[in-house]
Design a protein around this motif. Structure first.
Motif, PDB file in Angstrom:
ATOM      1  N   ARG A  41       0.838  -1.203   0.000  1.00 38.20           N
ATOM      2  CA  ARG A  41       0.000   0.000   0.000  1.00 38.20           C
ATOM      3  C   ARG A  41       0.868   1.245   0.000  1.00 38.20           C
ATOM      4  N   ASP A  42       0.505   2.204  -0.872  1.00 35.40           N
ATOM      5  CA  ASP A  42       1.195   3.487  -0.870  1.00 35.40           C
ATOM      6  C   ASP A  42       0.976   4.177   0.472  1.00 35.40           C
ATOM      7  N   PRO A 175       8.754   1.154 -12.488  1.00 35.78           N
ATOM      8  CA  PRO A 175       7.544   0.397 -12.831  1.00 35.78           C
ATOM      9  C   PRO A 175       6.282   1.006 -12.209  1.00 35.78           C
ATOM     10  N   GLU A 176       5.165   0.911 -12.913  1.00 37.80           N
ATOM     11  CA  GLU A 176       3.905   1.456 -12.402  1.00 37.80           C
ATOM     12  C   GLU A 176       3.407   0.683 -11.187  1.00 37.80           C
ATOM     13  N   GLU A 177       3.744  -0.604 -11.108  1.00 38.34           N
ATOM     14  CA  GLU A 177       3.195  -1.430 -10.033  1.00 38.34           C
ATOM     15  C   GLU A 177       3.984  -1.343  -8.735  1.00 38.34           C
ATOM     16  N   LYS A 178       4.939  -0.470  -8.660  1.00 39.54           N
ATOM     17  CA  LYS A 178       5.713  -0.321  -7.424  1.00 39.54           C
ATOM     18  C   LYS A 178       4.856   0.284  -6.322  1.00 39.54           C
ATOM     19  N   THR A 179       5.374   0.215  -5.085  1.00 43.44           N
ATOM     20  CA  THR A 179       4.744   0.861  -3.933  1.00 43.44           C
ATOM     21  C   THR A 179       5.529   2.128  -3.608  1.00 43.44           C
ATOM     22  N   TRP A 181       6.291   5.345  -1.027  1.00 42.91           N
ATOM     23  CA  TRP A 181       6.189   5.881   0.330  1.00 42.91           C
ATOM     24  C   TRP A 181       6.706   7.304   0.326  1.00 42.91           C
ATOM     25  N   LEU A 182       5.908   8.238   0.810  1.00 45.68           N
ATOM     26  CA  LEU A 182       6.283   9.652   0.821  1.00 45.68           C
ATOM     27  C   LEU A 182       6.316  10.153   2.259  1.00 45.68           C
ATOM     28  N   PHE A 183       7.451  10.764   2.627  1.00 44.17           N
ATOM     29  CA  PHE A 183       7.605  11.345   3.969  1.00 44.17           C
ATOM     30  C   PHE A 183       7.890  12.833   3.819  1.00 44.17           C
ATOM     31  N   SER A 184       7.219  13.637   4.632  1.00 45.72           N
ATOM     32  CA  SER A 184       7.363  15.081   4.507  1.00 45.72           C
ATOM     33  C   SER A 184       7.027  15.727   5.845  1.00 45.72           C
ATOM     34  N   ALA A 185       7.626  16.898   6.095  1.00 44.12           N
ATOM     35  CA  ALA A 185       7.288  17.642   7.309  1.00 44.12           C
ATOM     36  C   ALA A 185       6.008  18.435   7.113  1.00 44.12           C
ATOM     37  N   THR A 186       5.743  18.833   5.864  1.00 43.95           N
ATOM     38  CA  THR A 186       4.549  19.609   5.546  1.00 43.95           C
ATOM     39  C   THR A 186       3.891  19.015   4.309  1.00 43.95           C
ATOM     40  N   MET A 187       2.668  19.434   4.023  1.00 42.14           N
ATOM     41  CA  MET A 187       1.949  18.922   2.860  1.00 42.14           C
ATOM     42  C   MET A 187       1.426  20.081   2.011  1.00 42.14           C
ATOM     43  N   PRO A 188       2.334  20.827   1.370  1.00 44.48           N
ATOM     44  CA  PRO A 188       1.884  21.887   0.471  1.00 44.48           C
ATOM     45  C   PRO A 188       1.222  21.295  -0.773  1.00 44.48           C
ATOM     46  N   THR A 189       0.669  22.165  -1.590  1.00 42.14           N
ATOM     47  CA  THR A 189      -0.076  21.725  -2.768  1.00 42.14           C
ATOM     48  C   THR A 189       0.783  20.873  -3.695  1.00 42.14           C
ATOM     49  N   GLU A 190       2.064  21.253  -3.852  1.00 42.95           N
ATOM     50  CA  GLU A 190       2.931  20.529  -4.781  1.00 42.95           C
ATOM     51  C   GLU A 190       3.163  19.092  -4.318  1.00 42.95           C
ATOM     52  N   VAL A 191       3.324  18.900  -2.994  1.00 42.53           N
ATOM     53  CA  VAL A 191       3.500  17.546  -2.475  1.00 42.53           C
ATOM     54  C   VAL A 191       2.215  16.755  -2.646  1.00 42.53           C
ATOM     55  N   ARG A 192       1.086  17.381  -2.379  1.00 42.20           N
ATOM     56  CA  ARG A 192      -0.196  16.713  -2.563  1.00 42.20           C
ATOM     57  C   ARG A 192      -0.381  16.287  -4.016  1.00 42.20           C
ATOM     58  N   ARG A 193       0.104  17.108  -4.938  1.00 40.41           N
ATOM     59  CA  ARG A 193      -0.022  16.786  -6.362  1.00 40.41           C
ATOM     60  C   ARG A 193       0.822  15.561  -6.722  1.00 40.41           C
ATOM     61  N   ILE A 194       2.040  15.479  -6.133  1.00 39.24           N
ATOM     62  CA  ILE A 194       2.887  14.300  -6.358  1.00 39.24           C
ATOM     63  C   ILE A 194       2.174  13.043  -5.850  1.00 39.24           C
ATOM     64  N   ALA A 195       1.568  13.147  -4.667  1.00 36.37           N
ATOM     65  CA  ALA A 195       0.874  12.004  -4.092  1.00 36.37           C
ATOM     66  C   ALA A 195      -0.285  11.558  -4.975  1.00 36.37           C
ATOM     67  N   GLN A 196      -1.017  12.526  -5.498  1.00 36.39           N
ATOM     68  CA  GLN A 196      -2.154  12.180  -6.346  1.00 36.39           C
ATOM     69  C   GLN A 196      -1.721  11.553  -7.663  1.00 36.39           C
ATOM     70  N   LYS A 197      -0.575  11.987  -8.183  1.00 36.58           N
ATOM     71  CA  LYS A 197      -0.127  11.499  -9.486  1.00 36.58           C
ATOM     72  C   LYS A 197       0.474  10.109  -9.416  1.00 36.58           C
ATOM     73  N   MET A 199       0.410   7.901  -6.558  1.00 38.96           N
ATOM     74  CA  MET A 199      -0.083   6.991  -5.518  1.00 38.96           C
ATOM     75  C   MET A 199      -1.549   6.656  -5.744  1.00 38.96           C
ATOM     76  N   GLU A 200      -1.930   5.495  -5.265  1.00 42.18           N
ATOM     77  CA  GLU A 200      -3.316   5.060  -5.348  1.00 42.18           C
ATOM     78  C   GLU A 200      -3.825   4.763  -3.938  1.00 42.18           C
ATOM     79  N   ASP A 201      -4.794   5.577  -3.507  1.00 41.32           N
ATOM     80  CA  ASP A 201      -5.396   5.414  -2.188  1.00 41.32           C
ATOM     81  C   ASP A 201      -4.354   5.208  -1.097  1.00 41.32           C
ATOM     82  N   PRO A 202      -3.438   6.185  -0.907  1.00 44.03           N
ATOM     83  CA  PRO A 202      -2.377   5.988   0.088  1.00 44.03           C
ATOM     84  C   PRO A 202      -2.907   6.022   1.516  1.00 44.03           C
TER      85      PRO A 202
END
Length: 588
Positions: A41-42, A175-179, A181-197, A199-202
């Motif tokens: 799971r992402d 590969p697309e099927e990889k998992t 994991w994203l770690f961050s101190a903050t969640m600005p819009t740009e980080v949220r965009r990376i997660a959406q692009k 990750m699937e249901d992280p």
């Protein structure tokens, strides 16, 4: 109490964790490791610097590694060389009982050829900065077909540093099927965009409030006039004799200037900024980790990824423009459950920013007063008394000398010996701080530190040439110590230092110039004769003119070196170590 054993990690990892002295997991480790051990799971983890994120993703990654497959199975991206090396070192420590696990660090500022050879031998995990990894991808020197896990560590900082396109390019090669994991101190819009692009249901996990600071950090601020900032900095450092800290500045130039001025005033300091070569950065960090530096003066970008235990203080010489960067700065202290102090030296116009930071981190700053001379002297005296009281006595080594020592002190009472001992090391501080002015902003009189600065800037200097430079692995701090050692002069005699490639120029007070030239008549460095000459352009200037550094005043001329029993012990001078241009305390 939760233990690492209860998290489900394999025995060989638990053995390594025990060797490292870990007793119980931190909150991010306790909550993240069971989720990541599922492996499918992402994951998005929000936690502040110093909360143990490396173990939170590193242990599950190693747990699921197939050591028999000699291909890249894990890719970890991070913003800086220092963090890249820190993560690599931690993973190697965690995997010591897993057998033949190859973890390769890929980062800029060093030989790409050596990194290519390491990759060619086969890597299980690659820890990389985005820029250098793209270079390697473009050379076709790495294969990501078997990558099962991609980790983005300090994702917000990577985006702040402009790596968004690089991250997109790198992840598109995995590969697309990889998992992921994203770690961050903050969640600005740009980080949220990376997660959406990518990750699937992280699974999202937040440890502590978003953007909040470490609860073990005390926050203080001192209000002074802008012209008194450096004098206040020195007094704060002197008031904390056991300080082992990082001073943050906004610019590379300022970090170098402050470090050089501290060196001149007798402190063991050095600068860390983006203009240093990788070799110079490594040397500075080695000295800091070994506590041969009392304070490190750094910019935000250069200090990213510094993970050094027991940092007692973070001092903001200038507050950062981005409020969130304050949290990253203060997170350099109070790591792994320890306590620490974050200090801001501000002028009256910065009070509004202090209030803004308070709202972001959810903690109040304590307004502190710059200590007066009496308070500083008292702190220094009792720190010295404490070190003497707790020093380990080597009975076998000192025993042959005790008879003569007792004879020398035979006519002195215990009280006389104590008074003389205290005065021997302490008179300089007493003299310096005898008429120390109040630096707090509510007081009006001009301070003697500023007067001292003006006095030093008014002297005429002779400009000299030396046939050593940055190619000889000198920083300006190294050059200052090298000149003072060989010429037998103090740092306050030296003015501006212009470090070039194969040569340099430096300024020295006119009355000290003959002593400098005489002191270098038979000096060699790495087998090459050192040559000192008067600059042919006849340029004699005041330090601070023509873009030089600012001189900031005097201090009792002691230097300090790290000691294992805590604090810093005085030492009188340096001597050449005989290799690499470094220095070590001269004994005896």
């Amino acid at each position: 109490m939760t233990t690492f054993e209860s998290l489900g990690l394999q025995e060989n990892l638990l053995k390594a964790v025990t060797d490292l002295g870990f007793v119980s997991p931190t909150p991010i480790q306790e909550k993240a490791i069971p989720v990541l051990l599922g492996g499918d799971r992402d994951f998005v983890g929000l936690a502040q610097t110093g909360t143990g994120k490396t173990a939170a993703f590193g242990l599950p990654l190693l747990h699921q590694l197939d050591t028999k497959v000699r291909n890249v199975q894990g890719l970890i991206l991070c913003p800086t060389r220092e963090l890249c090396l820190q993560i690599t070192n931690d993973l190697k420590n965690f995997s010591k009982y897993l057998g033949d696990v190859n973890i390769v660090a890929v980062y800029g500022g060093t030989s790409i050829g050596m990194q290519l050879r390491d990759l060619k031998r086969g890597a299980h995990i690659v820890v990389a900065t985005p820029g250098r990894l793209l270079d390697i991808i473009e050379r076709g020197a790495i294969n990501f077909d078997n990558v099962r896990y991609a980790v983005l560590d300090e994702a917000d900082e990577m985006l702040n540093m402009g790596f968004q396109e690089d991250i997109n390019s790198i992840l598109s090669n995995t590969p697309e099927e990889k998992t992921t994991w994203l770690f961050s101190a903050t969640m600005p819009t740009e980080v949220r965009r990376i997660a959406q692009k990518y990750m699937e249901d992280p699974f999202e996990l937040t440890v502590g409030g978003k953007n909040t600071g470490n609860a073990n950090i005390e926050h203080e601020y001192y209000v002074v006039r802008p012209r008194d900032k450096y004098a206040a900095l020195k007094r704060i450092v002197d008031y904390n004799p056991d300080i082992f800290g990082i001073i943050f500045t906004r610019t590379k130039i300022e970090s170098q200037e402050i470090a050089e001025s501290l060196i001149k005033d007798g402190y063991n300091a050095d600068a860390l900024h983006g203009d240093l070569t990788q070799q110079q950065r490594d040397k500075v960090m080695k000295r800091f980790r070994e506590k041969n530096l009392q304070v490190l003066v750094a910019t935000d970008v250069a200090a990213r990824g510094i993970d050094v235990d027991n940092v007692t203080h973070v001092i903001n010489y200038e507050l950062p423009d981005d409020v969130e960067n304050y949290t990253h700065r203060s997170g350099r202290t109070a790591r792994a459950g320890r306590s620490g102090v974050s200090i801001a030296i501000v002028s009256g116009r910065d009070i509004g920013k202090i209030r803004q930071i308070e709202r972001v981190i959810g903690k109040k700053f304590e307004k502190a007063e710059v200590p007066d001379g009496f308070a500083v002297c008292e702190k220094q005296l009792f720190a010295l008394v404490h070190r003497v009281h707790n020093v380990t006595v080597n009975e076998e080594q000192i025993d042959p000398y005790l008879t003569r020592i007792y004879e020398e002190f035979a006519d002195l009472s215990k009280e006389d010996i104590i008074r003389r001992f205290a005065s021997l090391e302490f008179n300089e501080f007493l003299e310096y701080y005898q008429d120390a002015p109040d630096l707090n902003v509510k007081e009006g009189p001009r301070g003697s530190d500023e007067h001292s600065m003006t006095r030093r800037n008014s002297g005429k200097f002779t400009r000299l040439f030396i046939n050593l430079g940055s190619v000889d692995n000198f920083t300006r701090g190294d050059m200052l110590r090298f000149i003072c050692d060989n010429a037998g002069i103090r740092g306050n005699k030296i003015g501006r230092i212009d470090l070039k490639g194969v040569y340099s120029f430096f300024e020295v007070e006119n009355d000290a110039a003959p002593q400098v030239q005489s002191g270098f008549k038979q000096v060699e460095h790495n087998g090459r004769s050192v040559r000192i000459e008067t600059s042919q352009d006849g340029d004699k200037r005041k330090p601070g003119g023509g873009g030089g550094y600012r001189s900031y005043g005097d201090r009792p001329k002691k230097t300090w070196s790290g000691s294992e029993d805590g604090g810093f012990r005085p030492r009188r001078e340096y001597s050449k170590s005989g290799s690499g241009g470094g220095f070590r305390p001269k004994r005896g």
